[in-house]
Scaffold this motif. Sequence first.
Motif, short mmCIF file in Angstrom:
data_model
loop_
_atom_site.label_atom_id
_atom_site.label_comp_id
_atom_site.label_asym_id
_atom_site.label_seq_id
_atom_site.Cartn_x
_atom_site.Cartn_y
_atom_site.Cartn_z
N LEU A 161 0.82 -1.30 -0.06
CA LEU A 161 0.06 0.08 0.04
C LEU A 161 0.98 1.15 0.01
O LEU A 161 0.57 2.43 -0.44
N SER A 162 1.78 1.09 0.84
CA SER A 162 2.84 2.32 0.68
C SER A 162 3.49 2.49 -0.68
O SER A 162 3.78 3.65 -1.06
N MET A 163 3.88 1.50 -1.37
CA MET A 163 4.33 1.58 -2.64
C MET A 163 3.32 2.17 -3.78
O MET A 163 3.68 3.03 -4.63
N LYS A 164 2.33 1.74 -3.59
CA LYS A 164 1.33 1.89 -4.74
C LYS A 164 0.58 3.43 -4.64
O LYS A 164 0.01 4.03 -5.59
N ARG A 165 0.66 3.93 -3.21
CA ARG A 165 -0.14 5.07 -2.97
C ARG A 165 -1.49 5.21 -3.75
O ARG A 165 -2.50 4.37 -3.23
N GLU A 166 -1.70 6.19 -4.28
CA GLU A 166 -2.98 6.56 -5.08
C GLU A 166 -3.09 5.73 -6.37
O GLU A 166 -4.33 5.88 -6.94
N GLN A 167 -2.26 5.04 -6.78
CA GLN A 167 -2.23 4.52 -8.17
C GLN A 167 -3.22 3.36 -8.00
O GLN A 167 -3.70 2.84 -6.75
N ARG A 168 -3.80 2.74 -9.06
CA ARG A 168 -4.57 1.21 -9.26
C ARG A 168 -3.66 0.41 -8.64
O ARG A 168 -2.43 0.38 -8.77
#
Length: 296
Positions: A161-168
């Motif tokens: 979740l910290s890697m993807k942030r606001e991305q799909r």
Amino acid sequence: MSDKKRPCPTCGCRLYQETGPCAGEDNRASKMLVGLSQINIELTQACDKRNLCAFCGHQDPAIHFAAAYKPMPFGLLEKIAAQILVGVVVQFHRDGEPTAYRHLGDALRLFSNHITSLVTHGENLVKRADDIIDNCTSLTVSMFKGDPDGQLQMGVLKEFLSMKREQRPMVNIKVVGELPIDRDVYSLGVPVIRRVLHNPDGNYHYAQRNPTIPEHGICLDFLSHPSVDWQGRLYICNRLDPANLGLLGDLQTSTLEELWNSPKRLEWLEAHKRGRRDQASPLCKDCLFWGIATSP
């Protein structure tokens, strides 16, 4: 990507030419898939979870899947993709773990014009982050009571979740049973889906519960939600089916249109419409699931 491989903006088929969208004849099969709104595709039958889910069919030695768990050939996946209309939800799970598929990123990009969903044990999310992030619509991590890998799941999911942030993708957690307090899934800031397991024919360790039945009295999965295994075999739904009771045919030798409109499926459909699911596929006879997940 060449024009020949671009999805047709009119119908989603992969027969788009330099001259523009298909004239309609090439997409005739897609237009005949009446009612089909979701499809599950098994990228691989293998599962690399450290400790298998307690309710998984892989646990039972009486169930003989392939002698060696194998992946779906990518060419077969391309053939299937060419027949699925844009707007159909494509879910990548059946009996195996989708993140164990070597060509996961390519598979997700192949369905870039569809709503795509991964259901996963979650242990590979960081390792496969480059293949997943911004390549699919939603991702669901399955968690269940008594899983010895629970803390590992939580740690990997937090990092992902910290890697993807606001991305799909949009991320959900599906919880089966009561989790211990130290696994505070609500602290992660993503939707939590509570799930009661159903008891379809052939499944193991499922608790029998009162099912949620749609108002029209016909199983939603049978009406609209078939499933494809790693070999390209099409089934009426995504229930565990080691005896192939719900098998419609093989997409390596038949088209999706042919199997969806086959005499076998239409005969079973008529039984459902009469309220006699006991006279449809033997898989339907003892199944307690009606296509609607039930919450506790």
